[in-house]
Structure formats: C-alpha cells, structure tokens
Design a protein around this motif. Structure first.
Motif, PDB file in Angstrom:
ATOM      1  N   HIS A 158      25.810   8.944 -50.453  1.00 28.82           N
ATOM      2  CA  HIS A 158      25.317   7.848 -49.619  1.00 28.82           C
ATOM      3  C   HIS A 158      24.022   8.197 -48.886  1.00 28.82           C
ATOM      4  CE1 HIS A 158      29.153   5.791 -50.190  1.00 28.82           C
ATOM      5  NE2 HIS A 158      29.753   6.946 -49.924  1.00 28.82           N
ATOM      6  N   VAL A 159      23.585   9.456 -48.946  1.00 31.05           N
ATOM      7  CA  VAL A 159      22.415   9.899 -48.191  1.00 31.05           C
ATOM      8  C   VAL A 159      21.147   9.256 -48.748  1.00 31.05           C
ATOM      9  CG1 VAL A 159      20.933  11.920 -47.794  1.00 31.05           C
ATOM     10  CG2 VAL A 159      23.376  12.077 -47.379  1.00 31.05           C
ATOM     11  N   GLY A 160      20.168   9.072 -47.876  1.00 36.38           N
ATOM     12  CA  GLY A 160      18.863   8.592 -48.299  1.00 36.38           C
ATOM     13  C   GLY A 160      18.563   7.191 -47.830  1.00 36.38           C
ATOM     14  N   GLN A 161      17.369   7.015 -47.247  1.00 33.73           N
ATOM     15  CA  GLN A 161      16.915   5.709 -46.807  1.00 33.73           C
ATOM     16  C   GLN A 161      15.498   5.488 -47.303  1.00 33.73           C
ATOM     17  OE1 GLN A 161      17.331   5.152 -42.603  1.00 33.73           O
ATOM     18  NE2 GLN A 161      19.409   6.000 -42.540  1.00 33.73           N
ATOM     19  N   VAL A 162      15.240   4.289 -47.772  1.00 31.89           N
ATOM     20  CA  VAL A 162      13.927   3.984 -48.338  1.00 31.89           C
ATOM     21  C   VAL A 162      12.835   4.092 -47.283  1.00 31.89           C
ATOM     22  CG1 VAL A 162      12.514   2.181 -49.401  1.00 31.89           C
ATOM     23  CG2 VAL A 162      14.877   2.523 -50.145  1.00 31.89           C
ATOM     24  N   ARG A 163      13.095   3.618 -46.086  1.00 29.58           N
ATOM     25  CA  ARG A 163      12.048   3.556 -45.058  1.00 29.58           C
ATOM     26  C   ARG A 163      11.913   4.845 -44.248  1.00 29.58           C
ATOM     27  NH1 ARG A 163      14.153  -1.456 -45.591  1.00 29.58           N
ATOM     28  NH2 ARG A 163      12.667  -3.185 -45.831  1.00 29.58           N
ATOM     29  N   SER A 164      12.820   5.769 -44.415  1.00 27.46           N
ATOM     30  CA  SER A 164      12.731   7.020 -43.659  1.00 27.46           C
ATOM     31  C   SER A 164      11.796   8.005 -44.371  1.00 27.46           C
ATOM     32  CB  SER A 164      14.115   7.660 -43.518  1.00 27.46           C
ATOM     33  OG  SER A 164      14.009   8.940 -42.909  1.00 27.46           O
TER      34      SER A 164
END
Length: 441
Positions: A123-129
């Motif tokens: 679930h890790v990971g963000q597009v905007r980070s």
C-alpha cells in the motif's frame, strides 16, 4: 552442459582466490635514513609541489607543527589507503526485477545499484509525495552474496523470496520474508553465467532461470542448492530464444513465457581460452546472428532444442528491449516491460506473429523510465512497474492504457534525485578533447 559451465567458472574462481603472487605487508625500512635509491619507495611521499622526498626530511613533528607548515610541505603517501579526490556514486536503490505478493501484501524488488533486495508494504507510495518511501525490509551486506542482482520471485505460501545475480557472482539466493540486513541466504544455488530472470512453479516444485549467454532457460528443483544439476533445459536454434531476459511460469496453462532481446550469440567450441561458452564434442558450433525482439512460449515440460508453441515478434508489436514479463491468467493477457521505448506492452496471451498490442502504457504522465520489471496483481487489479532510470516503482490500474498517471509511486530516493545510471561498470575512459568520463555498463 550446465554442470560443465559451472565447473569452468569454479576453476576460474579458485585461480583468483589462490593466486600465485604474494602481497607484502612489510613496512618502512629499519634504517632511520632515507635510502638514496628512489626505487625503494618505503619512505617516499609526494608534496603539493609534486616533489618526491623522504618523509623523514620533512620533519613535520607534532600535529600543531604540521598545521604551521606551508602547503608545499603537506605530504601525501604514494600508496596505501588513500581516499579518492572525488567520486561519482548513486546512494539510492536502482530497481530491476519486481514481484508482488497480494496474499501477504508486500512487493519485492532487486536493487542492482546498492546490491540489495528490498521489500515494501504493497500500500506504500503516493503520487503527489516527493519523499522517499519507507522500506519494509532491505537485505544488504557481504554475507548476502548479492551482487549485480536482476530477477526476483516470491513464494507467498512458504513466505520465501528468490533473487538471482546476473553477472560475476553467478548464484541464486533464497531468504525468508523476515530476513533483513546482512543476512545469509537460507539456500544458495550456482547458476550459469549471465542469469537474469526467475520463474517459480510451486505446483511442480521447480524454478526456471533465463540465461542470456546461453540463449536458454534452465530448470531446477525448487530447493536445489550448491552445484546441483538442472532438471532440464530449453536451448538451441529451434527454440527461437536469443538473449532471454524475463521469464514467467504460467501454471494455469502449463506454459513458460520468455522475453528475448534478439541477440543470438551462438555456441563456440572450447579452444582453451578460459571462460567461454563450450559445446560438447558431438554438438556443432553455432554462429551468432541478430533476431527480432520477441516473446516466446513453451510447454512447461519442454526440454532441449524444442520449438516454441507460438512467438510474438515483428514491427507492429513495438517490442524494443523487452525485459520483465508477466502473465495474467485470469484475463488471458501477457505484459512486458519494454525498456527501449519506456512503455508497458500488453498482448493477448494466445497472440502469435506480428500483431499490435491490446494496450500500451506510455507517455510523459506515466513516469515510466527505463522499465526493467513488471508484475500483475489480479487480486487488487493492479500492475506494477520497476524503473531503473529514476529510483521509482509505479502502480497502475490493471487495465490502464495510454499516457496515464499511476495510482501510486514508490520512491527509493526523493523526487528528482539524480541517477548515475550505472548498471555494472567494468571499465572507464577519459575523453580529453571533450573532458568527459566514459563508463560502459
């Protein structure tokens, strides 16, 4: 054939370990006076001005006295443990193979730059980070035997992860999901030179390894160790394999799929030249040739010089340095990481010949940058892509197409961090005209 290759490399390794030369550990000469013969370098140093003098002549005295000396008398030893004036180094992971385990909600990737195997929560990971993503585990250190690592595979039922070294080390390693740091492998197997991809068959209790140099796929027992021989291999002119990289074991359809670059190296006779491909006495030498990049499919029980069940190849396929490959048996599709044009190509699994892909993920919004691995998660309807070019792994919807933004991004480094792009540097040259350093990989 495989055993003979392993023995050849074993001899080479032994010759390196037990070399004929001896290294002297002798220190400076006992005499307090510097020898007049400068061939004896035991007390010689070079000053900032370039002059070579005996260290005794400098009479540097205490540390405080040394600080008062002019720059021309600050000496540097001619040998020993000297730090580099500067270095070009990428401190972040560079992702190659990728394998997702939706049962235990983890994703595993090979890191060829730091010589490690890393895992993340799915679930890790963000597009905007723009921040570095938090790792779950990292296996790294001399005891791991990880070197120029390439392919990875996971066994969700046994909670084991597999990784194979592509060059120099010639080994496949296995660890528990809980392994971390400088962890010794629970099992280690010697494989032929230039292995790249891994494919596991829990049902048959076997594992397949693609071998670039041999244009082959070799199959072992899942628990094979040390110098254990193959169960069988697929290799020969009829197979259509040429510089194979990605390999996938489709248990539902009892097939093995292979992604080929197209460089058929041939098979040379052993002329006593050391580490080279060898053919048995009753096997004729083969010439090398260039073939089209391709995806080839074989029966899971194929052995020897066996023709593929079908082949995807041709200009319309858009294949260009196909690397990792995965099969979605639920939707009857095959996906490949197309390194040459920064894309993910998706074909019908039963497709053959020169046909266009069903879907293509490509474009500036996708973030795909020198993709090396691809892994399909049918449980969560996602497709994973590992980028070698910028320390990232991307997650798309399984049916994504075109120039789309990924759902999530795992970052092995802060966004925008430069990548040296080293893939296994073995030499270096300096272009004095352009003042450039050239590094072949």
């Amino acid at each position: 054939m495989t055993t003979r290759l392993l023995l050849i490399f074993g001899v080479v390794s032994l010759s390196l370990v037990f070399g004929g030369g001896q290294h002297s550990s002798a220190g400076p000469a006992d005499s307090e006076e510097c020898p007049s013969d400068k061939d004896n370098q035991s007390c010689m140093v070079r000053t900032e001005s370039g002059e070579e003098v005996c260290i005794d002549e400098l009479k540097l005295g205490s540390e405080q006295d040394q600080k008062r000396q002019p720059d021309s008398y600050k000496a540097r030893p001619l040998g020993g443990d000297i730090p580099a004036a500067r270095s070009i180094i990428d401190p972040h992971p560079a992702f190659v193979g990728v394998a997702v385990d939706p049962v235990n909600d983890i994703v595993v990737m090979a890191d060829t730059n730091r010589k490690s195997v890393v895992s993340y929560d799915r679930h890790v990971g963000q597009v905007r980070s723009a921040e570095t993503s938090e790792m779950r585990r990292q296996i790294i250190g001399p005891e791991t035997n990880i070197g120029f690592v390439a392919g990875v595979a996971v066994d969700p039922a046994r909670r084991e992860l597999y990784a194979v070294n592509n060059d120099i080390e010639d080994t496949m390693m296995v660890w528990s999901y809980d392994a971390e740091g400088n962890a010794k492998p629970s099992r280690m197997l010697a494989v032929p030179h230039q292995a790249w991809g891994l494919a596991l068959s829990p049902t048959r209790n076997e594992i397949a390894v693609s071998i670039e140099l041999q244009n082959a796929v070799v199959v072992y027992r899942r628990e094979a160790v040390a110098l254990e021989a193959t169960v069988r291999y697929i290799r020969g002119a009829l197979t259509g394999m040429a510089d194979p990289h990605g390999v996938f074991w489709d248990e539902q359809h009892n097939e093995i799929a292979v992604a080929n670059h197209g460089n058929f190296r041939g098979l040379a006779k052993n002329m006593g030249l050391g580490c080279m491909q060898v053919a048995a006495d009753d096997v004729p030498a083969e010439g090398g040739r260039f073939q089209l990049p391709s995806l080839t499919f074989y029966s899971a029980t194929a052995s020897g010089d066996e023709k593929p069940l079908r082949t995807i190849a041709g200009e319309r396929t858009q294949l260009d340095w196909p690397m990792g490959i995965d099969i979605d048996a639920v939707h009857d599709e095959v996906a490949v990481a197309d390194n040459g044009d920064n894309s993910i190509l998706v074909f019908r699994r039963t497709q053959s010949g020169d046909g266009t892909p069903l879907r293509v993920i490509r474009g500036s919004r996708t973030g795909i940058n020198r993709p090396m691995g691809v892994s399909i998660d049918t449980k969560n309807n996602e497709i994973w892509v590992s980028n070698f070019g910028d320390h990232t792994a991307l997650v798309f919807a399984r049916d994504a197409r075109g120039n789309v933004i990924p759902r999530r991004i795992i970052r092995g480094a802060p966004a925008g961090a430069p990548s040296a792009g080293f893939g296994n540097p073995m030499a270096v040259a300096y272009d004095s005209k352009r003042e450039e350093i050239l590094v072949p990989n």
